[in-house]
Design an enzyme around this catalytic site. Structure first.
Site, mmCIF file in Angstrom:
data_model
loop_
_atom_site.group_PDB
_atom_site.id
_atom_site.type_symbol
_atom_site.label_atom_id
_atom_site.label_comp_id
_atom_site.label_asym_id
_atom_site.label_seq_id
_atom_site.Cartn_x
_atom_site.Cartn_y
_atom_site.Cartn_z
ATOM 1 N N SER A 253 0.822 -1.373 0.008
ATOM 2 C CA SER A 253 -0.015 -0.022 0.110
ATOM 3 C C SER A 253 0.876 1.090 -0.076
ATOM 4 O O SER A 253 2.172 1.196 0.478
ATOM 5 C CB SER A 253 -1.029 -0.181 1.078
ATOM 6 O OG SER A 253 -1.525 1.329 1.438
ATOM 7 N N HIS A 254 0.129 2.467 -0.430
ATOM 8 C CA HIS A 254 1.130 3.631 -0.246
ATOM 9 C C HIS A 254 1.114 4.110 1.094
ATOM 10 O O HIS A 254 1.939 4.702 1.468
ATOM 11 C CB HIS A 254 0.044 4.740 -0.832
ATOM 12 C CG HIS A 254 0.563 4.917 -2.512
ATOM 13 N ND1 HIS A 254 0.171 3.677 -3.216
ATOM 14 C CD2 HIS A 254 1.154 5.533 -3.222
ATOM 15 C CE1 HIS A 254 0.404 4.086 -4.699
ATOM 16 N NE2 HIS A 254 0.873 5.103 -4.563
#
Lengths: 128, 207
Positions: free
Chosen positions: A10-11
């Site tokens: 994920s970011h």
């Protein structure tokens, strides 16, 4: 035969870690699992090198399924797969699936001993 | 650059090229981030700056390398330091250039390598021209170079192409989430591509 491993990219490290917690709640330690989030400076984003490391941490001879959130996570993950050694490259897939639901569903499938292809297909059934 | 670049690519030249590339990106980091904040996640400038600061730190080592290795090394550096989608995209651009660039290329060889690199970026980003991305500058600038235009005209092509992304609607990348609202802003990747092309053209413009 080992179970397929799961990598969550994920970011946001919080999203990645939270999704991993939800996976663990479902499958315990039956599935090799690694998560990564954040750019090389620690901000929101993704890091090619951190993804490569996560793939190695979750490595299984049965293969590894990667769940990603937005654009850069996907592009960096695909690049990480291509840069793996020849013998590993073909046993890692980036799933086109929502990151949280996809990770939980993929890991549940993997915990039953499903093949990489089946794990990926099951996760991708979540995408319209 | 009409003849072989063999003598044109000594280590002084490479050092200047690396410095120019890195400095133009670093100098425009705030502008790139502002462009990205308008239609994306607002990290393009900072990400690119981080990557090129790492390149700049290695200027001495890099400028001692042969051109293909130098390009590849810049690509690897950007891939590992930039993050975001631009890390793998610019990483792919430079790494492919490194793979396809002859050690002492003629203009035709450079054009072919550039074309190959643009194709690799398209494949990496699953994108093509017309989607409001860096490809909207890379592709026309590369085509202008291939047709034998002067370097100042290639730089002008890049400048106009970046400008032409303003009225475009994004259909790839995070700006595409904005739909119609992506119209009216220059694409940050198009701008960073333009800046780098201008820096290279300027460096070789006098030769």
């Amino acid at each position: 035969m080992a179970n397929v491993g799961i990598v969550i990219v994920s970011h946001s490290p919080k999203v990645a870690e939270g999704a991993a917690d939800m996976v663990r709640q479902m499958v315990g330690d039956d599935v090799p699992l690694a998560w990564t989030g954040g750019n090389p400076a620690g901000g929101l984003g993704t890091s090619f090198e951190a993804i490569v490391e996560a793939i190695h941490r979750a490595w299984s001879d049965a293969g590894v399924a990667i769940l990603v959130d937005l654009g850069g996570a996907e592009t960096n993950s695909e690049m990480a797969v291509e840069m793996l050694p020849e013998d590993k490259r073909h046993r890692v897939v980036v799933c086109n699936a929502p990151i949280v639901e996809g990770a939980v569903v993929a890991a549940t499938e993997a915990s039953g001993g499903a093949s990489l292809g089946t794990v990926r297909r099951t996760a991708e059934e979540l995408s319209p | 650059m009409a003849e072989s670049t063999h003598n044109l690519m000594d280590s002084d030249r490479k050092r200047r090229l690396i410095t120019r590339l890195a400095e133009v990106v670093i100098a425009h980091a705030d502008e790139l981030t502002a462009l990205d904040a308008a239609i994306g996640d607002g990290d393009h400038g900072h990400n690119m700056k981080r990557g090129f600061e790492a390149v700049l730190q290695d200027t001495e080592t890099l400028s001692a390398m042969a051109l293909p290795e130098l390009l590849r090394a810049i690509g690897v550096k950007l891939l590992s330091k930039v993050g975001g989608a631009s890390g793998p995209l610019y990483g792919t651009l430079f790494m492919t250039l490194g793979k396809q660039m002859p050690a002492a290329p003629l203009r035709g060889g450079i054009a072919d390598a550039l074309q190959g690199a643009v194709e690799a970026v398209k494949a990496r980003g699953k994108s093509d021209v017309g989607q409001k991305t860096m490809l909207d500058v890379l592709a026309p600038a590369c085509a202008a170079f291939a047709t034998g235009n002067s370097l100042s005209s290639v730089a002008e092509t890049a400048r106009r192409a970046a400008e032409a992304t303003v009225p475009m609607r994004a259909t790839r990348g995070r700006a595409s989430f904005l739909g119609e609202r992506s119209i009216g802003h220059m694409d940050p990747g198009a701008r960073s591509a333009e800046l780098m092309i201008a820096a290279v053209c300027e460096e070789f413009g006098g030769t």
